[in-house]
Design an enzyme around this catalytic site. Sequence first.
Site, mmCIF file in Angstrom:
data_model
loop_
_atom_site.group_PDB
_atom_site.id
_atom_site.type_symbol
_atom_site.label_atom_id
_atom_site.label_comp_id
_atom_site.label_asym_id
_atom_site.label_seq_id
_atom_site.Cartn_x
_atom_site.Cartn_y
_atom_site.Cartn_z
ATOM 1 N N ASP A 186 0.794 -1.146 -0.164
ATOM 2 C CA ASP A 186 -0.130 -0.016 -0.196
ATOM 3 C C ASP A 186 0.891 1.227 -0.092
ATOM 4 O OD1 ASP A 186 -2.206 1.477 0.162
ATOM 5 O OD2 ASP A 186 -2.169 1.573 2.322
ATOM 6 N N GLU A 433 4.130 -7.993 6.872
ATOM 7 C CA GLU A 433 2.872 -8.580 6.395
ATOM 8 C C GLU A 433 3.169 -9.669 5.436
ATOM 9 O OE1 GLU A 433 0.013 -5.363 5.899
ATOM 10 O OE2 GLU A 433 0.078 -4.876 7.821
ATOM 11 N N TYR A 486 -5.768 -3.329 12.533
ATOM 12 C CA TYR A 486 -6.554 -2.184 12.539
ATOM 13 C C TYR A 486 -7.837 -2.172 12.931
ATOM 14 C CZ TYR A 486 -2.563 -0.383 9.813
ATOM 15 O OH TYR A 486 -1.213 0.130 9.514
ATOM 16 N N GLU A 522 1.877 -1.519 14.000
ATOM 17 C CA GLU A 522 0.906 -0.711 13.115
ATOM 18 C C GLU A 522 -0.697 -0.796 13.972
ATOM 19 O OE1 GLU A 522 0.580 -1.384 8.943
ATOM 20 O OE2 GLU A 522 2.852 -1.611 8.625
#
Length: 632
Positions: A186, A433, A486, A522
């Site tokens: 991303d 990731e 998240y 994160e």
Amino acid sequence: MAHETVSRANNGGILYPQESESRDVRSLDGLWNFRLSPEPDPLTGFRERWFQKDLSQTGETIPMPVPASYNDITEDKTIRDHVGLVWYDRTFYVPEAWRQSSLVWLRFGSVHYAAQVWVNGHLVLSHEIGHLPFQADITSVVKFGAKNRITVAVDNILHQTTVPQGHVSEVNTDNGTRIIQTYTFDFFNYAGIHRSVHLYTTPSIYIDDISVHTGIRGDTGIIMYNVTYGGLLRATSQGPACYVDLLDRDGNYIIRDAGSGQLQGELEVPVARLWWPYLMDPEPGYMYTLQVRLSAQQWGIEDIYRVPVGIRTVEWNNTSILINGRPIYLRGFGRHEDSDLRGKGLDYALIVKDNNLIKWVGANSYRTSHYPYAEEIMDFADREGIIIIDECPSVDTENYSPALLEKHKDSLTQLIRRDKNRPSVIFWSIANEARTQLPVADSYFRAVVEHVRYLDSTRPITMAIARGSSEDRTGQYLDVIGFNRYNGWYSNTGRTDTIYNNVIAEATSWHHKYNKPVMMMEYGADTLTGLHMFPEYVWSEEYQVEVMSKHFEAFDRLRAQGFFVGEMIWNFADFKTAQTITRVGGNKKGIFTRNRQPKSSAHHIRRRYWALAGELDKAVLPKNLNHYVSKS
């Protein structure tokens, strides 16, 4: 007289170009000539041997700044979105004075993704993997006292055996079939000559590499060093001698002419000033200078190179990370090398601004997500005492293969070779990731970790894991577990009342499974600057603040349990991504805008990080942390 032969000695270092009594440095930064490879035949430049002539003779060129990404410099989206080869060239002079007893080197700080380099039509360099330096001795092909030409072909294509990975496919357009690049990570796949290009000289026998390790015995600092040399060496019974000096921050000599001529040695520094992270000491980031002198008196040759050294130790166990024997708690960010116009190009003004903001917020650390950052950025971290999680360019790793594994390991070899002496680098991060739930991930990452430990066993190894603890197959090989999640954004969007319990439960499950320190790499929420909605609502500044607050509550509960070692919000600043309907001009999870202006969350996290600094490090809080409200 003994028979003399000539041999090429060890040539494995990547020391940063540095002026000294024996070395000269010239920058090739500036405006270069630039053009795209033509469609539909991207190999035209190779077939027509563009590298043997001025690029302007091959067709129209435009000026292109170096260092910079080329994507955002023009108003032409075919350049911004170009997939494949581009070409650069420029001319330069080599002084006649360099001919005498000097080797001439050409060094690139970074080209993304792959590069081939010609000097005066001779291929001198080929390199793959962006974000890392590469160099070559070009003495034999340069013209002394005359004009020279350098040509660079840059390829930005990513596929399944590049680091990072990508896919290339074709799409039918109104103008015919075109190649497109897709990737799962991303951030925008900026390309070009991203960091400085240098010419520099060394003597014909030169310091090739210096490795430094430090320790502490009581109040005495220990500096262990190992020097390797290269160059044209005559086969005689005696090689060059090596002597070292140690200078303090102010340039005063602490130790002189140590080493007895040996290439390896140990220095004892009485009452040593230690390297401490920012806010853990009144003078963080204390750096000595190790001055190395290589002397081949029988040939009248001497080379001098100076290495900054921070004396510190790093230790870890199943619950803690310790610097100089004191536990640390990381409070920081994931970041990107990203800015308007320059993309990922080196920008000194941005480097200074970002470091000022990091210190203003009260952070003590960041991760070089998701690739190695410029050496100039790392220099700041060393001097300012910022803890670095140094990450290689492996992002969203999947479709594991032997070829990918070798390239992945090579990226870490190059990274560790470059940054091994930096006191700010406390962790190596081997991926972000990756698809760690896949069965093959087990043996793949075991091999990666074994490779890193072979190269450097003095720092803990981590990575940012996005899979759940129940399905992960790789944490068993790491020293510190880092996870990305998240809550309240990608999962349970809008439900901040799910964050506290979920964060505590997941962090605890990681520790229970692997019995290792855990940190959150994160978390966060996108925010459109200036959007205010109350009660808080997704994309508003109020919502980003609320998401952070719920995480802070969970982090404090986890800190009390003794195994939780850090929190890093995603992201330091907004950044550009590929075009997608889920991104409005890029990723907006930054606490600062892309041009480094604070959102409401920046002030909120500043209060948090400074409160932690006061509690854990006994730091003196800034007077302007809270605005005056009332004297009562």
